[in-house]
Design an enzyme around this catalytic site. Sequence first.
Site, mmCIF file in Angstrom:
data_model
loop_
_atom_site.group_PDB
_atom_site.id
_atom_site.type_symbol
_atom_site.label_atom_id
_atom_site.label_comp_id
_atom_site.label_asym_id
_atom_site.label_seq_id
_atom_site.Cartn_x
_atom_site.Cartn_y
_atom_site.Cartn_z
ATOM 1 N N LEU A 138 -13.678 82.715 -20.230
ATOM 2 C CA LEU A 138 -14.747 83.714 -20.246
ATOM 3 C C LEU A 138 -14.293 84.931 -21.042
ATOM 4 O O LEU A 138 -13.103 85.265 -21.071
ATOM 5 C CB LEU A 138 -15.114 84.115 -18.816
ATOM 6 C CG LEU A 138 -15.586 82.974 -17.916
ATOM 7 C CD1 LEU A 138 -16.201 83.534 -16.638
ATOM 8 C CD2 LEU A 138 -16.582 82.050 -18.612
ATOM 9 N N GLY A 182 -11.688 79.758 -17.932
ATOM 10 C CA GLY A 182 -12.979 79.163 -18.320
ATOM 11 C C GLY A 182 -12.833 78.045 -19.340
ATOM 12 O O GLY A 182 -13.685 77.149 -19.415
ATOM 13 N N ASN A 214 -6.122 80.242 -14.237
ATOM 14 C CA ASN A 214 -5.110 81.299 -14.061
ATOM 15 C C ASN A 214 -5.707 82.612 -13.563
ATOM 16 O O ASN A 214 -5.083 83.654 -13.673
ATOM 17 C CB ASN A 214 -4.395 81.546 -15.400
ATOM 18 C CG ASN A 214 -5.352 82.025 -16.485
ATOM 19 O OD1 ASN A 214 -6.502 81.613 -16.505
ATOM 20 N ND2 ASN A 214 -4.906 82.890 -17.369
ATOM 21 N N GLU A 215 -6.926 82.550 -13.003
ATOM 22 C CA GLU A 215 -7.622 83.789 -12.626
ATOM 23 C C GLU A 215 -6.762 84.744 -11.806
ATOM 24 O O GLU A 215 -6.808 85.958 -11.997
ATOM 25 C CB GLU A 215 -8.914 83.459 -11.851
ATOM 26 C CG GLU A 215 -10.077 83.009 -12.705
ATOM 27 C CD GLU A 215 -9.994 81.551 -13.148
ATOM 28 O OE1 GLU A 215 -8.976 80.891 -12.842
ATOM 29 O OE2 GLU A 215 -10.935 81.083 -13.807
HETATM 30 C C1 LIG Z 1 -14.977 86.646 -9.769
HETATM 31 C C2 LIG Z 1 -14.432 86.701 -11.146
HETATM 32 C C3 LIG Z 1 -14.208 85.311 -11.708
HETATM 33 C C4 LIG Z 1 -14.293 85.357 -13.168
HETATM 34 C C5 LIG Z 1 -13.749 84.141 -13.792
HETATM 35 C C6 LIG Z 1 -13.142 84.208 -14.973
HETATM 36 C C7 LIG Z 1 -12.635 83.047 -15.661
HETATM 37 C C8 LIG Z 1 -12.078 83.370 -17.015
HETATM 38 O O1 LIG Z 1 -12.204 82.565 -17.888
HETATM 39 S S1 LIG Z 1 -11.316 84.877 -17.239
HETATM 40 C C9 LIG Z 1 -10.570 84.758 -18.839
HETATM 41 C C10 LIG Z 1 -9.184 84.245 -18.691
HETATM 42 N N1 LIG Z 1 -8.584 84.030 -19.973
HETATM 43 C C11 LIG Z 1 -7.306 84.262 -20.204
HETATM 44 O O2 LIG Z 1 -6.547 84.655 -19.345
HETATM 45 C C12 LIG Z 1 -6.845 84.027 -21.606
HETATM 46 C C13 LIG Z 1 -6.317 85.280 -22.222
HETATM 47 N N2 LIG Z 1 -5.872 85.013 -23.562
HETATM 48 C C14 LIG Z 1 -4.692 84.455 -23.864
HETATM 49 O O3 LIG Z 1 -3.901 84.090 -23.025
HETATM 50 C C15 LIG Z 1 -4.374 84.311 -25.311
HETATM 51 O O4 LIG Z 1 -5.243 85.138 -26.044
HETATM 52 C C16 LIG Z 1 -4.504 82.862 -25.843
HETATM 53 C C17 LIG Z 1 -3.357 82.004 -25.266
HETATM 54 C C18 LIG Z 1 -5.830 82.248 -25.498
HETATM 55 C C19 LIG Z 1 -4.352 82.897 -27.390
HETATM 56 O O5 LIG Z 1 -3.187 83.562 -27.730
HETATM 57 P P1 LIG Z 1 -2.996 84.101 -29.227
HETATM 58 O O6 LIG Z 1 -1.627 84.682 -29.289
HETATM 59 O O7 LIG Z 1 -3.358 83.043 -30.187
HETATM 60 O O8 LIG Z 1 -4.118 85.228 -29.394
HETATM 61 P P2 LIG Z 1 -4.100 86.729 -28.837
HETATM 62 O O9 LIG Z 1 -3.422 87.601 -29.820
HETATM 63 O O10 LIG Z 1 -3.600 86.770 -27.443
HETATM 64 O O11 LIG Z 1 -5.666 87.065 -28.782
HETATM 65 C C20 LIG Z 1 -6.409 87.340 -29.970
HETATM 66 C C21 LIG Z 1 -7.479 88.335 -29.620
HETATM 67 O O12 LIG Z 1 -8.380 87.735 -28.684
HETATM 68 C C22 LIG Z 1 -8.485 88.555 -27.520
HETATM 69 N N3 LIG Z 1 -8.707 87.693 -26.349
HETATM 70 C C23 LIG Z 1 -7.912 86.729 -25.891
HETATM 71 N N4 LIG Z 1 -8.463 86.125 -24.831
HETATM 72 C C24 LIG Z 1 -9.650 86.741 -24.623
HETATM 73 C C25 LIG Z 1 -10.686 86.566 -23.674
HETATM 74 N N5 LIG Z 1 -10.628 85.630 -22.696
HETATM 75 N N6 LIG Z 1 -11.752 87.363 -23.747
HETATM 76 C C26 LIG Z 1 -11.843 88.312 -24.703
HETATM 77 N N7 LIG Z 1 -10.892 88.526 -25.647
HETATM 78 C C27 LIG Z 1 -9.808 87.744 -25.592
HETATM 79 C C28 LIG Z 1 -7.147 89.278 -27.465
HETATM 80 O O13 LIG Z 1 -7.234 90.422 -26.652
HETATM 81 C C29 LIG Z 1 -6.933 89.575 -28.921
HETATM 82 O O14 LIG Z 1 -7.782 90.677 -29.247
HETATM 83 P P3 LIG Z 1 -7.338 91.784 -30.320
HETATM 84 O O15 LIG Z 1 -7.115 91.027 -31.602
HETATM 85 O O16 LIG Z 1 -8.478 92.733 -30.378
HETATM 86 O O17 LIG Z 1 -6.084 92.403 -29.800
#
Ligand SMILES: CCCC/C=C/CC(=O)SCCNC(=O)CCNC(=O)[C@H](O)C(C)(C)COP(=O)(O)OP(=O)(O)OC[C@H]1O[C@@H](n2cnc3c(N)ncnc32)[C@H](O)[C@@H]1OP(=O)(O)O
Length: 289
Positions: A95, A140, A164-165
């Site tokens: 998400l 997500g 991993n929430e």
């Molecule tokens: C009751 C509440 C329940 C709600 C449920 C939620 C479920 C979810 O899905 S919450 C989202 C959980 N997601 C994560 O924890 C993933 C976080 N991201 C990462 O671990 C890494 O980005 C990656 C392994 C996916 C990729 O790593 P990589 O080194 O290739 O890229 P990055 O430099 O980390 O990221 C690039 C860029 O993208 C932004 N970003 C990463 N993930 C998200 C995201 N889920 N939503 C929005 N933006 C995200 C990251 O901040 C970077 O942004 P900038 O370039 O502006 O710094």
Amino acid sequence: MALAAARRLLLHAGSRLGRREAVDGARRFANKRVLVETEGPAGVAVMKLRNPPVNSLSLECLTEFTISLEKLENDKSIRGVILTSECPGIFSAGLDLLEMYGRNPAHYAEYWKNVQELWLRLYTSNMILVSAINGASPAGGCLLALCCDYRVMADNPKYTIGLNESLLGIVAPFWFKDMYVNTIGHREAERALQLGTLFPPAEALKVGVVDELVPEDKVHSKARSVMAKWLAIPDHSRQLTKNMMRKATADNLIKQREADIQNFTSFISKDSIQKSLHMYLEKLKQKKG
Ligand SMILES: CCCC/C=C/CC(=O)SCCNC(=O)CCNC(=O)[C@H](O)C(C)(C)COP(=O)(O)OP(=O)(O)OC[C@H]1O[C@@H](n2cnc3c(N)ncnc32)[C@H](O)[C@@H]1OP(=O)(O)O
């Protein structure tokens, strides 16, 4: 409301707002963030997420994804979908954190309704869904894969998958949990959810988060061969069986959708939760520097 109207428009106007081509019997339609390619005779569509950099499920991405699925469901020639990513090294980052941080309650409610909608559509789809997991798949992203009937993952230790929430200071909703329990069993799910475990491929296979590992360059061909095996089963018996296995889990959300939206909205609006998300976003930024 505006989004629902846009969705109806997109769905019915399809070829006007999306792009549609027909080349040698293969067809494709594309929204900005989801590309769908179909191969007529085989009855299989390949759906590629392309919302760079990390295929986060923004509201727009969720909407386009749901519309694309709806179109495929309505196309009686399509029996199976391979779900994969066009972003190198990332299946989906889950998400979109920016949809859940610093917005207002009405936005959270609208976002969550769309998350529910996509999940219900994917999880209860009559089509055969195979995921070709060609990159990282946290939260997500893992949810999308878990909705599929079979999961093929690239055997690259850099990629991890899991819900991993808890690492973000948030809690996976009950329907994420239900699907995790259905897939890997209660004990593994209990441990993995509390720890927010992101499994590397070998461990993901061992606990059953994924069904098969293959070298990275074989993910798509393996997904196709798995699909061929599933296509050999008569649709009516496979669909009834799938429905029998999944209906109770889906109904559990359907009967409390509104309450779930309200729970999400009040939870995510809390100062403490917003603070946790802020810290997590900062950590993601710092990782770069
Ligand atoms: C009751 C509440 C329940 C709600 C449920 C939620 C479920 C979810 O899905 S919450 C989202 C959980 N997601 C994560 O924890 C993933 C976080 N991201 C990462 O671990 C890494 O980005 C990656 C392994 C996916 C990729 O790593 P990589 O080194 O290739 O890229 P990055 O430099 O980390 O990221 C690039 C860029 O993208 C932004 N970003 C990463 N993930 C998200 C995201 N889920 N939503 C929005 N933006 C995200 C990251 O901040 C970077 O942004 P900038 O370039 O502006 O710094």
